[in-house]
Design a protein around this motif. Structure first.
Motif, PDB file in Angstrom:
ATOM      1  N   ASP A 124     -10.151  -4.221   9.281  1.00 37.61           N
ATOM      2  CA  ASP A 124     -10.918  -5.465   9.173  1.00 37.61           C
ATOM      3  C   ASP A 124     -10.765  -6.118   7.804  1.00 37.61           C
ATOM      4  OD1 ASP A 124     -11.756  -5.176  11.769  1.00 37.61           O
ATOM      5  OD2 ASP A 124     -13.722  -4.363  11.257  1.00 37.61           O
ATOM      6  N   ALA A 125     -10.421  -5.321   6.790  1.00 38.50           N
ATOM      7  CA  ALA A 125     -10.227  -5.868   5.442  1.00 38.50           C
ATOM      8  C   ALA A 125      -8.847  -6.497   5.274  1.00 38.50           C
ATOM      9  CB  ALA A 125     -10.436  -4.772   4.400  1.00 38.50           C
ATOM     10  N   GLY A 126      -7.984  -6.325   6.273  1.00 40.11           N
ATOM     11  CA  GLY A 126      -6.663  -6.948   6.221  1.00 40.11           C
ATOM     12  C   GLY A 126      -5.650  -6.202   5.381  1.00 40.11           C
ATOM     13  N   GLY A 127      -6.076  -5.109   4.780  1.00 39.41           N
ATOM     14  CA  GLY A 127      -5.129  -4.342   3.977  1.00 39.41           C
ATOM     15  C   GLY A 127      -5.816  -3.165   3.327  1.00 39.41           C
ATOM     16  N   LEU A 128      -4.988  -2.289   2.759  1.00 38.76           N
ATOM     17  CA  LEU A 128      -5.492  -1.083   2.107  1.00 38.76           C
ATOM     18  C   LEU A 128      -5.015  -1.100   0.664  1.00 38.76           C
ATOM     19  CD1 LEU A 128      -6.750   1.843   2.487  1.00 38.76           C
ATOM     20  CD2 LEU A 128      -4.392   2.597   2.870  1.00 38.76           C
ATOM     21  N   LEU A 148       3.813  -1.509   4.702  1.00 41.12           N
ATOM     22  CA  LEU A 148       2.983  -2.370   5.541  1.00 41.12           C
ATOM     23  C   LEU A 148       2.487  -1.525   6.698  1.00 41.12           C
ATOM     24  CD1 LEU A 148       3.828  -5.930   6.742  1.00 41.12           C
ATOM     25  CD2 LEU A 148       3.547  -4.135   8.449  1.00 41.12           C
ATOM     26  N   LEU A 149       1.206  -1.686   7.049  1.00 42.28           N
ATOM     27  CA  LEU A 149       0.636  -0.938   8.174  1.00 42.28           C
ATOM     28  C   LEU A 149       0.459  -1.848   9.380  1.00 42.28           C
ATOM     29  CD1 LEU A 149      -2.082   1.003   6.150  1.00 42.28           C
ATOM     30  CD2 LEU A 149      -0.141   2.057   7.333  1.00 42.28           C
ATOM     31  N   LEU A 150       0.826  -1.327  10.537  1.00 39.45           N
ATOM     32  CA  LEU A 150       0.469  -1.977  11.799  1.00 39.45           C
ATOM     33  C   LEU A 150      -0.794  -1.271  12.291  1.00 39.45           C
ATOM     34  CD1 LEU A 150       3.981  -2.189  13.483  1.00 39.45           C
ATOM     35  CD2 LEU A 150       2.631  -4.110  12.608  1.00 39.45           C
ATOM     36  N   ARG A 151      -1.793  -2.021  12.641  1.00 39.72           N
ATOM     37  CA  ARG A 151      -3.106  -1.437  12.952  1.00 39.72           C
ATOM     38  C   ARG A 151      -3.063  -0.530  14.191  1.00 39.72           C
ATOM     39  NH1 ARG A 151      -8.802  -4.682  12.618  1.00 39.72           N
ATOM     40  NH2 ARG A 151     -10.173  -2.899  12.989  1.00 39.72           N
ATOM     41  N   GLY A 152      -3.567   0.679  14.043  1.00 41.85           N
ATOM     42  CA  GLY A 152      -3.569   1.651  15.139  1.00 41.85           C
ATOM     43  C   GLY A 152      -2.167   2.088  15.539  1.00 41.85           C
ATOM     44  N   TRP A 206      -1.243  -2.833  -2.776  1.00 42.18           N
ATOM     45  CA  TRP A 206      -1.931  -3.438  -1.641  1.00 42.18           C
ATOM     46  C   TRP A 206      -0.995  -3.408  -0.443  1.00 42.18           C
ATOM     47  CZ3 TRP A 206      -6.641  -5.083  -0.087  1.00 42.18           C
ATOM     48  CH2 TRP A 206      -6.719  -5.919   1.021  1.00 42.18           C
ATOM     49  N   LEU A 207      -1.387  -2.635   0.578  1.00 49.58           N
ATOM     50  CA  LEU A 207      -0.581  -2.541   1.793  1.00 49.58           C
ATOM     51  C   LEU A 207      -1.211  -3.443   2.847  1.00 49.58           C
ATOM     52  CD1 LEU A 207      -0.465   1.297   1.593  1.00 49.58           C
ATOM     53  CD2 LEU A 207       1.613  -0.087   1.580  1.00 49.58           C
ATOM     54  N   PRO A 208      -0.562  -4.555   3.179  1.00 45.35           N
ATOM     55  CA  PRO A 208      -1.149  -5.423   4.208  1.00 45.35           C
ATOM     56  C   PRO A 208      -1.207  -4.701   5.549  1.00 45.35           C
ATOM     57  CG  PRO A 208       1.065  -6.176   3.619  1.00 45.35           C
ATOM     58  CD  PRO A 208       0.730  -5.054   2.679  1.00 45.35           C
ATOM     59  N   ILE A 209      -2.234  -5.014   6.335  1.00 48.90           N
ATOM     60  CA  ILE A 209      -2.364  -4.456   7.686  1.00 48.90           C
ATOM     61  C   ILE A 209      -2.233  -5.599   8.690  1.00 48.90           C
ATOM     62  CG2 ILE A 209      -3.862  -3.211   9.306  1.00 48.90           C
ATOM     63  CD1 ILE A 209      -5.180  -1.863   6.898  1.00 48.90           C
ATOM     64  N   VAL A 210      -1.295  -5.469   9.594  1.00 44.16           N
ATOM     65  CA  VAL A 210      -0.997  -6.484  10.607  1.00 44.16           C
ATOM     66  C   VAL A 210      -1.498  -5.974  11.953  1.00 44.16           C
ATOM     67  CG1 VAL A 210       0.913  -7.607  11.845  1.00 44.16           C
ATOM     68  CG2 VAL A 210       0.977  -7.407   9.339  1.00 44.16           C
ATOM     69  N   GLU A 211      -2.155  -6.842  12.719  1.00 43.35           N
ATOM     70  CA  GLU A 211      -2.640  -6.436  14.047  1.00 43.35           C
ATOM     71  C   GLU A 211      -1.463  -6.014  14.931  1.00 43.35           C
ATOM     72  OE1 GLU A 211      -5.807  -6.105  15.230  1.00 43.35           O
ATOM     73  OE2 GLU A 211      -6.537  -6.590  13.217  1.00 43.35           O
TER      74      GLU A 211
END
Lengths: 224, 224, 224, 224
Positions: free
Chosen positions: B111-115, B167-171, B137-142
């Motif tokens: 929900d924060a859009g990144g870690l 970069l993280l893809l969520r889940g 800062w690792l962005p998180i993409v849905e």
């Protein structure tokens, strides 16, 4: 007196074990052993070496000032810290690891200036420890990228804690050592085990175990 | 210029290491390396390959549009994402892993859009990082099953965060890369280590560490 | 009747497995097997041996009083505890491990005098157990460096708990055994698995599972 | 049609992988593959075999009633459960594991009658699943030592949940399967990964994730 060609394969074997357990992933960690004392020559992993891919040629010799014996070799940036440990403790081998649990505890106990571990039989794996009632106080030194400062701080912390078998750099990792490489490797295994126990207890309870102040005569940073 | 037959064994070795650590179980994850730049040819694991059973023949060549050079070959469905990373970052190798900790954190920080990860010495294992004070800062993409959308979103997130090393893809999992395969593999090890530290702290305390907003100049999604 | 040269390679193989799983790091743990019964001869790891580096020559023979058959050999300090288990249970092999989870639980359940484990199918891996409804009560004995006291306390705890398949020393580790080495090794695996399940539940919930008192007829220390 | 001598080495290799990851310690777990369909012959691990020591000769053939083709062979007590899965699902291979996380979750979710897992890309490693939005409902069946009852309950749970890729026995372990051995092994890896993610989230938060009721059309036990 050992030679580099005798020590390097033992350092490689130690590195592989430490890497396999996840205590020196990527380029993290570095490992050294004394080749001779007078004048001091230390074999140490070169700067930036991937710990999962180390070979004997990744270990190079430096003198007591950290200068490489071969002009174009580039030793680890933390060579001066290894030398501080060798000089302060008379160690024959120094191992520096970055494990999940030592990183986590160095933060959790950082404000207290050190981590106390007591009451475990496993402590007897540390050189000279004869009872589980021993209290091991591992000083925690703030991290810095100025290696001369780090070396000085490490040396001072070791001098204040003559009984300590290891030292944590905050958010960074563990330094431990031994009179030779097998003893240093044993100390890594013992301390990493104890970090995991304490870390899991911290995770389970949300706090570090309360410890009796001044449990180690003459070697406790608690009064800082 | 490397050839497929030179790169494939290195990709297999990397896959085995990543699989052994539990970061690409089953058919999860995929791995690629650039064979040549002009015109672009990428070697990538084929679709549906079991990562514990990979051999050199499971790597196939695709062009810059993701089309296989051999008509009957079927590259990974996520080939377009690998190509987005190669084009946006000039990467020579791209590794995509599904670990327990990256999956867990991608949800916890989604929900924060990144870690944000800051304050660890281990960060220096990331290319160009010189101090533990770095904030990654690792962005998180849905996540999505529409790979053209995913590719576009990944490209946009990388453009907004030119300093990000992953970069993280969520889940779903992690994308990281390097100028070559050893650097990409090092980045996997560094990031997975940091995920485990942050994940265990999250498990211990029930929350992600508070981070200073805007810690990375010019590359932080925090203002989205 | 086996001979030392037949048993030693099996003991080495067991040690390696136990070490690889992290249950006997450093010099911790020790392992033994009965060579003959009349008069009793036990093969046991020598004192101070590094468990990751054991070879067949690290196992030596002792008599029923713990005295080495070869004058200059030095058996483990805990030899008398192994002998207590052999005599009290008629065991053919005794394994003593120091794992993170058994250490942690021996502290968490220490004040209760024992750890009860019930309701798991895995319990059926313990000799003679036919149902998951079995309740295994593992007595916990306070740690001491006086091995004659430890031996006496262990013997007494085993006599009070004739059904127990293992025993914990507080802050120290597990003793388990079997009619032969494969059975003892199976018991280590079963008990360490159950410790991990109970330990993780303890970490998740902050407490040990409540257990029905007196679940094991005739063998429960609960009334102490 | 495969033969026992072709299938046994593949079953051994699968067993070793599963054992190495700690999912079938001691004598726990059992593994089978269909040798032929008409009439049904199943190759299955023999009763009481230590999973870390399995060899090809530990796999024996049984008929559709679970009777061994060789009179003196003794198949696993859970052979009838394997046969129930083969008959209900048309599976070509069935794997039964006892992992820490599947044991822990089978208890935590036991009162709910099943465990729902949704929203993870990793779900796509399950046969026929095309999106991370899939909700996998794993029914949980109470444990029993009456294998005819267990077999009937498992068969009924599978019939009520035609989309399920696995089934948990409470406090006992996982059953999963595939059209062949590689698919069954992939399902073990995928499900065990997902159990670890859900288990760690449970440990971190003290509760299982809330799931939308009835997320799987036609296959949800939620209404029981």
């Amino acid at each position: 007196m050992a030679t580099l060609s005798e020590l390097a394969p033992l350092l490689v074997e130690t590195s592989r074990q430490v890497y396999a357990r996840g205590w020196a992933l990527g380029t993290s960690g570095n490992f050294s052993a004394v080749v001779r004392r007078e004048p001091l020559v230390l074999a140490i992993s070169r700067s930036g070496a991937d710990k999962g891919l180390l070979t004997a040629s990744d270990f190079i010799e430096v003198d007591g000032n950290g200068l490489p014996l071969e002009a174009d070799a580039r030793p680890s940036d933390e060579t001066v810290v290894h030398l501080a440990v060798v000089q302060e403790r008379g160690a024959g081998a120094v191992l520096h690891t970055h494990s999940v649990w030592n990183t986590l505890l160095s933060e959790a106990a950082g404000d207290a200036g050190g981590l106390a571990i007591t009451g475990y039989e496993m402590l007897k794996g540390l050189s000279g420890v004869k009872t589980h009632e021993h209290s091991e106080w591992l000083p925690i030194v703030e991290n810095t990228q100025d290696y001369r400062v780090m070396s000085r701080e490490v040396k001072a912390a070791l001098a204040r804690n003559p009984g300590a078998h290891g030292l944590l750099l905050r958010g960074h990792g563990l330094y431990t050592w031994g009179r030779d490489l097998p003893e240093a490797r044993r100390h890594v295994e013992i301390l990493e085990f104890l970090f995991e126990v304490e870390g899991r207890l911290y995770a389970a309870t949300g706090r570090l175990k309360a410890k009796a102040a001044g449990a180690v005569a003459g070697g406790n940073d608690g009064g800082r």
